[in-house]
Design a protein around this motif. Structure first.
Motif, PDB file in Angstrom:
ATOM      1  N   ALA A  95      56.796  74.272  42.745  1.00 29.55           N
ATOM      2  CA  ALA A  95      55.746  73.429  43.305  1.00 29.55           C
ATOM      3  C   ALA A  95      54.377  73.856  42.794  1.00 29.55           C
ATOM      4  O   ALA A  95      53.502  73.023  42.534  1.00 29.55           O
ATOM      5  N   GLY A  96      54.173  75.162  42.637  1.00 28.80           N
ATOM      6  CA  GLY A  96      52.904  75.654  42.110  1.00 28.80           C
ATOM      7  C   GLY A  96      52.674  75.186  40.691  1.00 28.80           C
ATOM      8  O   GLY A  96      51.541  74.839  40.313  1.00 28.80           O
ATOM      9  N   ILE A  97      53.721  75.163  39.891  1.00 29.06           N
ATOM     10  CA  ILE A  97      53.594  74.685  38.515  1.00 29.06           C
ATOM     11  C   ILE A  97      53.233  73.198  38.500  1.00 29.06           C
ATOM     12  O   ILE A  97      52.385  72.750  37.728  1.00 29.06           O
ATOM     13  N   LEU A  98      53.870  72.419  39.372  1.00 31.14           N
ATOM     14  CA  LEU A  98      53.553  70.995  39.426  1.00 31.14           C
ATOM     15  C   LEU A  98      52.100  70.764  39.846  1.00 31.14           C
ATOM     16  O   LEU A  98      51.444  69.836  39.367  1.00 31.14           O
ATOM     17  N   ARG A  99      51.590  71.610  40.741  1.00 29.77           N
ATOM     18  CA  ARG A  99      50.178  71.476  41.124  1.00 29.77           C
ATOM     19  C   ARG A  99      49.273  71.779  39.930  1.00 29.77           C
ATOM     20  O   ARG A  99      48.234  71.134  39.748  1.00 29.77           O
ATOM     21  N   MET A 100      49.671  72.760  39.113  1.00 28.83           N
ATOM     22  CA  MET A 100      48.893  73.047  37.911  1.00 28.83           C
ATOM     23  C   MET A 100      48.912  71.858  36.960  1.00 28.83           C
ATOM     24  O   MET A 100      47.911  71.545  36.306  1.00 28.83           O
ATOM     25  N   VAL A 101      50.066  71.184  36.875  1.00 26.21           N
ATOM     26  CA  VAL A 101      50.181  69.997  36.019  1.00 26.21           C
ATOM     27  C   VAL A 101      49.185  68.926  36.466  1.00 26.21           C
ATOM     28  O   VAL A 101      48.448  68.346  35.672  1.00 26.21           O
ATOM     29  N   GLN A 102      49.163  68.665  37.778  1.00 28.56           N
ATOM     30  CA  GLN A 102      48.267  67.632  38.301  1.00 28.56           C
ATOM     31  C   GLN A 102      46.805  67.997  38.056  1.00 28.56           C
ATOM     32  O   GLN A 102      45.994  67.155  37.673  1.00 28.56           O
ATOM     33  N   ALA A 103      46.467  69.268  38.300  1.00 25.19           N
ATOM     34  CA  ALA A 103      45.078  69.699  38.104  1.00 25.19           C
ATOM     35  C   ALA A 103      44.677  69.617  36.642  1.00 25.19           C
ATOM     36  O   ALA A 103      43.566  69.194  36.309  1.00 25.19           O
ATOM     37  N   ALA A 104      45.599  70.015  35.750  1.00 21.83           N
ATOM     38  CA  ALA A 104      45.292  69.983  34.321  1.00 21.83           C
ATOM     39  C   ALA A 104      45.107  68.555  33.833  1.00 21.83           C
ATOM     40  O   ALA A 104      44.208  68.248  33.054  1.00 21.83           O
ATOM     41  N   GLY A 105      45.981  67.652  34.309  1.00 25.39           N
ATOM     42  CA  GLY A 105      45.845  66.256  33.901  1.00 25.39           C
ATOM     43  C   GLY A 105      44.559  65.631  34.394  1.00 25.39           C
ATOM     44  O   GLY A 105      43.914  64.849  33.697  1.00 25.39           O
ATOM     45  N   ALA A 106      44.157  65.984  35.625  1.00 20.83           N
ATOM     46  CA  ALA A 106      42.924  65.419  36.177  1.00 20.83           C
ATOM     47  C   ALA A 106      41.691  65.941  35.450  1.00 20.83           C
ATOM     48  O   ALA A 106      40.676  65.255  35.357  1.00 20.83           O
ATOM     49  N   ALA A 107      41.786  67.173  34.926  1.00 19.65           N
ATOM     50  CA  ALA A 107      40.623  67.777  34.263  1.00 19.65           C
ATOM     51  C   ALA A 107      40.425  67.257  32.850  1.00 19.65           C
ATOM     52  O   ALA A 107      39.355  67.407  32.282  1.00 19.65           O
ATOM     53  N   LYS A 108      41.465  66.649  32.263  1.00 12.87           N
ATOM     54  CA  LYS A 108      41.366  66.169  30.885  1.00 12.87           C
ATOM     55  C   LYS A 108      40.580  64.860  30.845  1.00 12.87           C
ATOM     56  O   LYS A 108      40.927  63.903  31.527  1.00 12.87           O
ATOM     57  N   ALA A 109      39.528  64.809  30.053  1.00 11.50           N
ATOM     58  CA  ALA A 109      38.690  63.618  29.974  1.00 11.50           C
ATOM     59  C   ALA A 109      39.490  62.459  29.393  1.00 11.50           C
ATOM     60  O   ALA A 109      40.228  62.627  28.426  1.00 11.50           O
ATOM     61  N   PRO A 110      39.367  61.244  29.957  1.00  7.11           N
ATOM     62  CA  PRO A 110      40.102  60.095  29.414  1.00  7.11           C
ATOM     63  C   PRO A 110      39.558  59.681  28.066  1.00  7.11           C
ATOM     64  O   PRO A 110      38.382  59.856  27.768  1.00  7.11           O
ATOM     65  N   MET A 111      40.438  59.097  27.254  1.00  7.24           N
ATOM     66  CA  MET A 111      40.028  58.601  25.944  1.00  7.24           C
ATOM     67  C   MET A 111      39.288  57.267  26.100  1.00  7.24           C
ATOM     68  O   MET A 111      39.726  56.391  26.836  1.00  7.24           O
ATOM     69  N   ALA A 112      38.188  57.123  25.432  1.00  6.44           N
ATOM     70  CA  ALA A 112      37.512  55.821  25.388  1.00  6.44           C
ATOM     71  C   ALA A 112      38.270  54.910  24.431  1.00  6.44           C
ATOM     72  O   ALA A 112      38.874  55.372  23.472  1.00  6.44           O
ATOM     73  N   ARG A 113      38.223  53.579  24.711  1.00  7.68           N
ATOM     74  CA  ARG A 113      38.836  52.651  23.776  1.00  7.68           C
ATOM     75  C   ARG A 113      38.126  52.736  22.432  1.00  7.68           C
ATOM     76  O   ARG A 113      36.900  52.828  22.358  1.00  7.68           O
ATOM     77  N   LEU A 114      38.910  52.679  21.377  1.00 14.54           N
ATOM     78  CA  LEU A 114      38.345  52.835  20.043  1.00 14.54           C
ATOM     79  C   LEU A 114      37.252  51.795  19.789  1.00 14.54           C
ATOM     80  O   LEU A 114      36.202  52.105  19.234  1.00 14.54           O
ATOM     81  N   ALA A 115      37.474  50.566  20.214  1.00 12.20           N
ATOM     82  CA  ALA A 115      36.492  49.505  19.959  1.00 12.20           C
ATOM     83  C   ALA A 115      35.168  49.784  20.654  1.00 12.20           C
ATOM     84  O   ALA A 115      34.093  49.427  20.161  1.00 12.20           O
ATOM     85  N   ASP A 116      35.213  50.434  21.814  1.00 14.60           N
ATOM     86  CA  ASP A 116      33.987  50.676  22.565  1.00 14.60           C
ATOM     87  C   ASP A 116      33.056  51.646  21.858  1.00 14.60           C
ATOM     88  O   ASP A 116      31.856  51.690  22.157  1.00 14.60           O
ATOM     89  N   ARG A 117      33.574  52.439  20.926  1.00  9.31           N
ATOM     90  CA  ARG A 117      32.709  53.396  20.238  1.00  9.31           C
ATOM     91  C   ARG A 117      31.722  52.695  19.290  1.00  9.31           C
ATOM     92  O   ARG A 117      30.776  53.294  18.803  1.00  9.31           O
ATOM     93  N   TRP A 118      31.998  51.427  19.000  1.00 10.95           N
ATOM     94  CA  TRP A 118      31.113  50.652  18.133  1.00 10.95           C
ATOM     95  C   TRP A 118      30.186  49.754  18.967  1.00 10.95           C
ATOM     96  O   TRP A 118      29.412  48.970  18.409  1.00 10.95           O
ATOM     97  N   SER A 119      30.305  49.865  20.286  1.00 14.28           N
ATOM     98  CA  SER A 119      29.760  48.826  21.152  1.00 14.28           C
ATOM     99  C   SER A 119      28.243  48.728  21.123  1.00 14.28           C
ATOM    100  O   SER A 119      27.693  47.630  20.962  1.00 14.28           O
ATOM    101  N   LEU A 120      27.535  49.835  21.312  1.00 11.36           N
ATOM    102  CA  LEU A 120      26.086  49.762  21.474  1.00 11.36           C
ATOM    103  C   LEU A 120      25.390  49.172  20.244  1.00 11.36           C
ATOM    104  O   LEU A 120      24.550  48.263  20.360  1.00 11.36           O
ATOM    105  N   GLY A 121      25.755  49.675  19.058  1.00 10.81           N
ATOM    106  CA  GLY A 121      25.121  49.170  17.850  1.00 10.81           C
ATOM    107  C   GLY A 121      25.419  47.700  17.615  1.00 10.81           C
ATOM    108  O   GLY A 121      24.512  46.900  17.316  1.00 10.81           O
ATOM    109  N   PHE A 122      26.683  47.309  17.752  1.00  9.02           N
ATOM    110  CA  PHE A 122      27.071  45.923  17.514  1.00  9.02           C
ATOM    111  C   PHE A 122      26.443  45.011  18.572  1.00  9.02           C
ATOM    112  O   PHE A 122      25.972  43.898  18.262  1.00  9.02           O
ATOM    113  N   LEU A 123      26.441  45.461  19.833  1.00 12.66           N
ATOM    114  CA  LEU A 123      25.847  44.671  20.907  1.00 12.66           C
ATOM    115  C   LEU A 123      24.356  44.429  20.646  1.00 12.66           C
ATOM    116  O   LEU A 123      23.858  43.297  20.730  1.00 12.66           O
ATOM    117  N   GLY A 124      23.646  45.515  20.300  1.00 14.31           N
ATOM    118  CA  GLY A 124      22.212  45.371  20.057  1.00 14.31           C
ATOM    119  C   GLY A 124      21.912  44.449  18.887  1.00 14.31           C
ATOM    120  O   GLY A 124      21.000  43.597  18.966  1.00 14.31           O
TER     121      GLY A 124
END
Length: 607
Positions: free
Chosen positions: A207-236
């Protein structure tokens, strides 16, 4: 079809947008046609505005804003057909993204087995099945053969054989005596035994290992959509072109046409198409990738961390050498040992039998078999008395103790006696998987800068096993927390991929930029924590999966660049009055087709 509410909403919006567009076209020239297009656009626009507000609240700005502006402007200035076309394109892109995630979830549910939710407890001279959360310290539990130990406890039976590889990385079963402690998450590799619980399930090691899994997954920053990385310049840039067209000509319809052409459907559509195609191609190679974000992350991996047992090695005992005495025959020693071990269910006995059969040896049936749990087996083969077991077991019955010279670290020996005399011994270890050396070289050539071993096994075993592989670093004697810390350390150098198969690997798999689990024989916890699951018990598909990820991402970027370039040309044409909003929508359709066809090349990626 997507099953969660968010995915169902995306499916419904696409169906509404398509139905409205087709209904309006069927009613072409009639007053009801614009109403059909407007009615189909408004639900998509409303959902889009809600999503934009949520994104802005998180501090994120994406290309969805352009889609909302183009639909709103087209409706406001009397161009409902253009708005309807944009609604179909936008809802189609979001549906494709949700479809990829839903498919990955469905395949995972079909693949993974769940951890048992019940245990067997002794009570008043009988046995009862109880849920894990009902176990209390002091309860006497029966652990059946092949079952996973549900809670931490002490052995109440005289002896037990435990497969601890999922937690510690030790590939060979361990023998425990009465009173010794054992951790939850290990597997009973021998006969059934009794265990006295010392902790509740929620407080135990697993159970302790599973709690570490949940904490580690929550701490990992989500990936931005690839298209959104072009957003500000193209939008402007798009807003500037639209504003200039309106300001210089005084015609708001030109601005609408610019915004319609600027709608980032090539980005919103082509990127998920390329990535979904990459997911499908990887699955054909035996690599199940749980979504487009994981595929993107795979394409950028800098460091590869490998577990040892079951990942770099086979994860099961195999015969690595046969030592014979007094001019004996190695095949003969193996034959009699395997013949007698046919009567045993011990994992090492089964490995000996499998090796003999692989060598084509004919095994006679044993007679008068007597098994001494955790020690060895006695019986008769071809009319001769045969003993197979540990050094001490055989020495006690033959009076001859064999020297242990020539046995590498981490190996165990099985002595064999025939006719009351020691005939030889079998050396068993967990060897490297075939082709590991060439595979690691191939991964380096493919762009992996650092390859690191992380194992819970002993340092001497890890050093011997990895000699000559050219690994960047070797870390041994690691706990699950130690592997988690190693991932964090390596992530400071660049994106990290962690490959493992045991419960002890699950926290590190969840924390890595990309976690890869050996799904064929690996623990369910590791497969659930991972972003990628290898569907076969081999590492070779990993190299193909990485190639597919890199090529699919490159194709997606090509589609983005082509889509932006063509869209900018269309915007300039619309600003000069060469395209009406509807013509702009049709031009956008042509751009969509071109970039989607390019994105579909990911289905044919060669590895």
């Amino acid at each position: 079809m997507p099953r969660n509410p968010a995915d169902q909403l995306k499916t419904a919006l696409l169906l509404i947008a398509l139905a409205g567009l087709l209904a309006g076209l069927a009613l072409w020239g009639q007053p009801a046609a614009p109403l059909a297009w407007q009615a189909a656009t408004l639900p998509v626009l409303a959902a889009l505005v809600v999503e934009i507000l949520r994104s802005l609240a998180r501090g994120e700005v994406g290309l969805d804003i352009l889609a909302a502006l183009s639909m709103s402007a087209a409706l406001a200035f009397g161009e409902p057909l253009a708005a309807s076309v944009v609604a179909v394109m936008y809802s189609g892109g979001t549906f494709l993204e949700s479809f990829a995630s839903a498919r990955a979830r469905a395949e995972m549910e079909a693949l993974l087995t769940r951890v048992p939710r019940t245990a067997t407890r002794h009570k008043d001279g009988a046995l009862e099945d109880i849920p894990l959360d009902a176990i209390r310290p002091g309860d006497l539990l029966l652990i059946a053969q092949g079952a996973t130990v549900p809670v931490d406890g002490t052995l109440a039976s005289p002896m037990a054989m435990l497969d601890t590889s999922a937690l510690t990385g030790e590939p060979l079963p361990r023998r425990l005596s009465q009173g010794q402690a054992t951790m939850s998450g290990v597997t009973n590799a021998g006969e059934a035994f009794d265990l006295t619980a010392t902790r509740a399930a929620a407080d135990s090691t697993y159970a302790g290992i599973l709690r570490m899994v949940q904490a580690a997954g929550a701490a990992k920053a989500p990936m931005a959509r690839l298209a959104d990385r072009w957003s500000l310049g193209f939008l402007g840039l798009s807003l500037a072109i639209a504003g200039a067209a309106w300001g210089l000509t005084g015609d708001p319809v030109r601005a609408v046409a610019v915004l319609v052409v600027a709608t980032p459907c090539p980005l919103i559509l082509a990127v998920p198409v390329a990535l979904v195609a990459g997911l499908s191609r990887a699955a054909q190679l035996g690599v199940l990738i749980k979504g487009a974000a994981a595929l993107e992350a795979m394409a950028r991996i800098h460091t590869l961390i490998l577990d040892k047992t079951g990942t770099l090695t086979e994860g099961r005992p195999q015969i690595t050498a046969i030592h014979v005495l007094d001019g004996g025959d190695a095949a003969g020693v193996l034959r009699v040992a395997a013949a007698l071990d046919q009567a045993s269910t011990h994992p090492m006995a089964q490995a000996i039998v499998a090796e003999a059969r692989a060598r084509g040896l004919v095994l006679p049936l044993p007679e008068q078999v007597q098994e001494f749990a955790g020690e060895g087996v006695a019986g008769r083969v071809d009319g001769q008395d045969v003993l197979v077991g540990g050094e001490a077991f055989v020495a006690a019955r033959t009076g001859r103790q064999l020297a242990l010279a020539g046995v590498e670290p981490g190996a165990v020996t099985v002595s064999v006696a025939v006719g009351g005399k020691t005939a030889g011994r079998l050396v068993m270890a967990d060897p490297l998987r075939k082709g590991v050396g060439p595979l690691l070289r191939h991964l380096r050539e493919g762009g992996i800068a650092r390859i690191v071993l992380a194992t819970g096994d002993r340092a001497a075993v890890a050093a011997r096993l990895t000699e000559g592989l050219g690994l960047t670093a070797v870390h041994a004697d690691l706990t699950p927390a130690g592997k988690l810390a190693l991932v964090a350390e390596e992530r400071a150098r660049g994106p990290v991929m962690m490959v493992g198969d045991g419960v002890n690997d699950a926290p590190a798999l969840a924390a890595a930029d990309v976690g890869v689990a050996m799904g064929a024989r690996g623990a369910a916890a590791s497969a659930e924590a991972a972003d990628v699951v290898l569907l076969v018990d081999r590492l070779e598909p990993l190299a193909g999966g990485l190639t597919v990820a890199r090529r699919a991402r490159a194709i997606a970027l090509q589609s983005v660049a082509a889509g932006i370039g063509l869209s900018l040309l269309g915007q300039v044409a619309a600003a000069f009055g060469l395209l009406s909003p509807v013509q702009g929508a049709l031009a956008q359709e042509a751009i969509d087709v071109a970039v989607i066809l390019n994105a579909l090349r990911a289905l044919r990626i060669k590895v």
